[in-house]
Design a protein around this motif. Structure first.
Motif, PDB file in Angstrom:
ATOM      1  N   ARG A  43     -23.830 -55.547  49.910  1.00  0.00           N
ATOM      2  CA  ARG A  43     -24.120 -56.727  49.082  1.00  0.00           C
ATOM      3  C   ARG A  43     -24.832 -56.328  47.788  1.00  0.00           C
ATOM      4  N   SER A  44     -24.240 -56.714  46.669  1.00  0.00           N
ATOM      5  CA  SER A  44     -24.876 -56.494  45.360  1.00  0.00           C
ATOM      6  C   SER A  44     -25.381 -57.822  44.833  1.00  0.00           C
ATOM      7  N   THR A  45     -26.369 -57.749  43.938  1.00  0.00           N
ATOM      8  CA  THR A  45     -26.787 -58.962  43.231  1.00  0.00           C
ATOM      9  C   THR A  45     -26.719 -58.683  41.733  1.00  0.00           C
ATOM     10  N   VAL A  46     -26.397 -59.716  40.981  1.00  0.00           N
ATOM     11  CA  VAL A  46     -26.337 -59.570  39.526  1.00  0.00           C
ATOM     12  C   VAL A  46     -27.148 -60.697  38.893  1.00  0.00           C
ATOM     13  N   ASP A  47     -28.179 -60.333  38.140  1.00  0.00           N
ATOM     14  CA  ASP A  47     -28.967 -61.300  37.370  1.00  0.00           C
ATOM     15  C   ASP A  47     -28.492 -61.225  35.917  1.00  0.00           C
ATOM     16  N   GLY A  48     -28.532 -62.346  35.238  1.00  0.00           N
ATOM     17  CA  GLY A  48     -28.199 -62.351  33.810  1.00  0.00           C
ATOM     18  C   GLY A  48     -26.710 -62.298  33.530  1.00  0.00           C
TER      19      GLY A  48
END
Ligand code: S3P
Length: 455
Positions: A43-48
């Motif tokens: 699982r990756s997360t991407v902010d912005g």
């Protein structure tokens, strides 16, 4: 898109712009963050992430190919609500055949990079796009991808819609880019991910390197060497395991360009844009504006997620003409429309060279810029790959004849910026497609004091 019919907009002579803003996330990095995390393990997360239509098309396509992608609300700094995208990857080689046509909207980056991914998966996929994207050349990616074993059937002239028949047994290639294009480079590298052995791309002229940086950060073995003649040789070892990451996308320099140039060409202005990506493959506009005498400063340089980032301050400046050499073009390829607006208000004649690629962007941007400047009462000359602009040494005449935007977001934004320094303002025939790359453009600009309204 919000409006079904073209939606014109007008910008009028403005002064005293001031404010401290951030622009949406970088478009190039946002596409890559979604595509590569969809291929990671875990699982990756991407902010912005840029939530523009182009990137949302990539998100929809990666979902259709089996990745889990959700948008969640989290608490940002000082408990302000923030958005986080969460991506559950399928692993390199794990993409599933899509059940329907993949519609990439207005986005050449989405279409070309995705074609690379599909080419080395054993699946059949049909890709299409809007009226602008369906005019753009795809043979530049289809040709090397066919060398890797895929079959790609396009409409006449290498145009979308296209059917990609991905190969079950991909072969690695060594490919020298015939055009300076990060999209072509990236398509081959993404195809190389699910290919055994080493895929090599040689680029005689450096283009933006977000793909290489992100692949390296996710654990792929990727090396970059520079040959004696300056060519970059990028080598990717196939079939890596990409590790999931928590990523932050910095602000898009190609979007920051609009408020910054607005600050430079209007009187009594000081505009700060924070958190802008300053990747050396993207900083040509800043270098050029400084050469033109712009009061443009970079402060607080730092690293955000493996990319150089800084805050930029632009103050009203008496700009002088500039000559941009061909070799600088790739580092500012999307910025020529707004640079042309700046040159139109400068003292003297500017000349931009090496612009052949502008003819195959969201529109024929060289022609669209020349036509728009003529509407503004500015004298221009163009050739196959160059543009000359006779600067007015201050505000341009402008006028009520609408600039034709040809579904091109950057043409719309560039001429709205020019309207801020036009005695009679400027009208663009349509501003809907600005949402592809810069949602909130109008609100951000009017918040700085720009006079931009519906017709
Ligand atoms: C992009 C590369 C550039 C640029 C486009 C985004 C990318 O295109 O114009 O807006 O994300 O790789 P080319 O690489 O085809 O010049």
């Amino acid at each position: 898109m919000t409006h079904a019919a073209p939606h014109p907009a007008t910008a009028r002579l403005s002064h005293g712009l001031s404010g401290d803003v951030t622009v949406p996330g970088d478009k190039s990095i946002s596409h890559r963050a979604l595509m590569l995390s969809a291929l990671a393990v875990g699982r990756s997360t991407v902010d912005g992430l840029l939530e523009g239509e182009d990137v949302l098309a990539t998100a929809a396509a990666m979902r259709a190919l089996g990745a889990g992608i959700t948008r969640e609300e989290t608490a940002g700094p000082d408990d302000t609500p923030a958005i986080r995208w969460v991506i559950d990857g399928v692993g390199v080689g794990g993409l599933a055949e899509p059940a329907d046509v993949l519609d990439m909207g207005n986005s050449g980056t989405a279409a070309r990079l995705l074609m690379g991914l599909l080419a080395t998966h054993p699946l059949v996929a049909v890709m299409t796009g809007d009226a602008s994207l369906r005019k753009r050349p795809m043979a530049r990616v289809a040709t090397p991808l066919e060398k890797m074993g895929a079959k790609i059937v396009t409409r006449a002239g290498g145009r979308l819609p296209a059917t990609v028949i991905g190969t079950r047994s991909p072969v690695p290639i060594r490919y020298r880019l015939p055009v300076p294009s990060a999209q072509v480079k990236s398509a081959i590298l993404l195809a190389g991910l699910n290919t055994p052995g080493r895929t090599v791309v040689v680029e005689p002229e450096a283009t933006r390197d977000h793909t290489e940086r992100m692949l390296g950060a996710m654990g792929a073995r990727i090396t970059v060497e520079t040959e004696a003649d300056g060519a970059r040789v990028i080598t990717l070892d196939g079939q890596p395991e990409l590790s999931a990451r928590d990523m932050t996308v910095p602000g898009d320099p190609s979007s920051a360009a609009f408020p910054l140039v607005a600050g430079l060409i209007t009187e009594g202005s000081a505009v700060t844009v924070r958190n802008v990506c300053l990747n050396p493959g993207r900083d040509g506009l800043i270098r050029t504006l400084v050469e033109m005498g712009a009061d443009l400063t970079v402060t607080n340089p730092r690293d955000v997620g493996g990319e150089p980032v800084g805050d930029l301050v632009a103050r009203s400046s008496a700009l002088k003409a500039v000559t941009v050499p061909a070799e600088r073009a790739p580092s500012m390829i999307d910025e020529f429309p707004v640079l042309a607006a700046a040159a139109a208000t400068a003292h003297g004649t500017s000349r931009f060279e090496g612009l052949a690629e502008l003819r195959v962007k969201e529109s024929d941007r060289l022609q669209a810029v020349a036509d728009g400047l003529a509407r503004a009462g500015v004298t221009v000359r163009t050739g196959e790959d160059w543009l000359e602009v006779d600067g007015c040494g201050g505000p341009v005449p402008g006028g009520t004849d609408a600039v034709v935007t040809h579904l091109d977001h950057r043409i719309a934004m560039a001429f709205l910026v020019l309207g801020l320094a036009a005695r009679n303002g400027m009208v663009v025939d349509d501003d809907r497609m600005i949402a592809t790359s810069f949602p909130g453009f109008r609100a951000l600009m009017t918040g700085l004091g720009c006079d931009i309204t519906d017709l």
